[in-house]
Design a protein around this motif. Structure first.
Motif, PDB file in Angstrom:
ATOM      1  N   GLU A   1       0.828  -1.210   0.000  1.00 39.55           N
ATOM      2  CA  GLU A   1       0.000   0.000   0.000  1.00 39.55           C
ATOM      3  C   GLU A   1       0.866   1.266   0.000  1.00 39.55           C
ATOM      4  N   THR A   2       1.947   1.234   0.761  1.00 45.36           N
ATOM      5  CA  THR A   2       2.836   2.393   0.832  1.00 45.36           C
ATOM      6  C   THR A   2       3.539   2.649  -0.497  1.00 45.36           C
ATOM      7  N   VAL A   3       4.008   1.597  -1.163  1.00 40.21           N
ATOM      8  CA  VAL A   3       4.861   1.782  -2.340  1.00 40.21           C
ATOM      9  C   VAL A   3       4.153   1.628  -3.685  1.00 40.21           C
ATOM     10  N   THR A   4       2.855   1.414  -3.677  1.00 42.00           N
ATOM     11  CA  THR A   4       2.105   1.168  -4.917  1.00 42.00           C
ATOM     12  C   THR A   4       2.510   2.094  -6.054  1.00 42.00           C
ATOM     13  N   TYR A   5       2.588   3.384  -5.789  1.00 36.20           N
ATOM     14  CA  TYR A   5       2.827   4.376  -6.838  1.00 36.20           C
ATOM     15  C   TYR A   5       4.266   4.872  -6.879  1.00 36.20           C
ATOM     16  N   VAL A   6       5.135   4.327  -6.008  1.00 38.19           N
ATOM     17  CA  VAL A   6       6.441   4.941  -5.827  1.00 38.19           C
ATOM     18  C   VAL A   6       7.613   4.105  -6.344  1.00 38.19           C
ATOM     19  N   PHE A   7       7.733   2.880  -5.855  1.00 36.62           N
ATOM     20  CA  PHE A   7       8.838   2.022  -6.287  1.00 36.62           C
ATOM     21  C   PHE A   7       8.433   0.562  -6.125  1.00 36.62           C
ATOM     22  N   PRO A   8       9.172  -0.337  -6.771  1.00 33.00           N
ATOM     23  CA  PRO A   8       8.859  -1.764  -6.619  1.00 33.00           C
ATOM     24  C   PRO A   8       8.998  -2.196  -5.157  1.00 33.00           C
ATOM     25  N   ILE A   9       8.113  -3.053  -4.732  1.00 26.34           N
ATOM     26  CA  ILE A   9       8.111  -3.515  -3.342  1.00 26.34           C
ATOM     27  C   ILE A   9       9.435  -4.200  -3.002  1.00 26.34           C
ATOM     28  N   HIS A  10       9.921  -3.968  -1.793  1.00 23.04           N
ATOM     29  CA  HIS A  10      11.142  -4.614  -1.324  1.00 23.04           C
ATOM     30  C   HIS A  10      10.765  -5.996  -0.797  1.00 23.04           C
ATOM     31  N   GLN A  11      11.359  -7.027  -1.381  1.00 22.23           N
ATOM     32  CA  GLN A  11      11.068  -8.407  -0.988  1.00 22.23           C
ATOM     33  C   GLN A  11      11.887  -8.841   0.225  1.00 22.23           C
TER      34      GLN A  11
END
Length: 189
Positions: free
Chosen positions: A43-53
């Motif tokens: 939810e935090t990164v949806t529009y910003v950067f690829p999710i950190h796995q």
């Protein structure tokens, strides 16, 4: 004769900025856990950067983006706790005397004005110290909350760019917003 300004020096002299509630400062690997907390949240990164796995993804992001070229890039730290809750950056285009602002904030800290507070300080730096003539930002049309932040700092809609880019497998329409030096001066005088 045109005066040539060394904006890198100005950024270097302004690596630490303060607002009422925040310290804007360089990102280090010590911030990895705080950044992973929100970088791994869809939810935090949806529009910003690829999710950190993994925490390794976060450390690589810090090393490759924030440490490799740190000028103009800031961690958003709560003065009260020392916790890193997000990042904000001012990407200057020297040739055109303009800059783009971008930000990411841990969703646990949304809605209390931290990004407008940090962004207002970067606008001040951009217009007063770096002597820029315009600062702009873009947001996905499906992310009106980011547009609301831009509105709060005085940015006006300058245009809508249909099919602007592909992001996470989706065609994105971007809204461009900006504020000129003159508009900023009118708001702050």
């Amino acid at each position: 004769m045109e005066i040539v300004m060394n904006r890198n020096l100005i950024f270097a002299e302004n690596q630490y900025l303060e607002t009422n509630r925040l310290t804007l400062r360089p990102i280090t690997l010590k911030d990895a856990n705080d950044m992973y907390e929100y970088g791994s949240d869809e939810e935090t990164v949806t529009y910003v950067f690829p999710i950190h796995q993994s925490i390794k993804d976060t450390k690589e992001s810090i090393a490759n983006y924030f440490i490799a070229a740190p000028l103009g890039k800031y961690g958003i730290e709560l003065k009260a706790t020392g916790k890193l809750i997000g990042t904000i950056d001012l990407r200057v285009e020297n040739q055109h005397n303009i800059a783009e602002i971008g930000y990411a904030l841990n969703k646990d800290f949304w809605g209390v004005g931290y990004v407008p507070e940090a962004a207002t300080e970067l606008l001040r730096l951009g217009f007063e110290e770096l002597q820029l003539m315009r600062i702009f930002a873009m947001h996905d049309i499906d992310n009106p909350q980011s547009g609301r932040v831009m509105e709060k700092i005085g940015m006006k809609i300058e245009g809508k760019v249909p099919n602007a880019r592909m992001w996470k497998g989706k065609v994105v329409t971007d809204i461009m917003r900006g504020i000129t030096l003159e508009e900023w001066q009118q708001l702050h005088n």
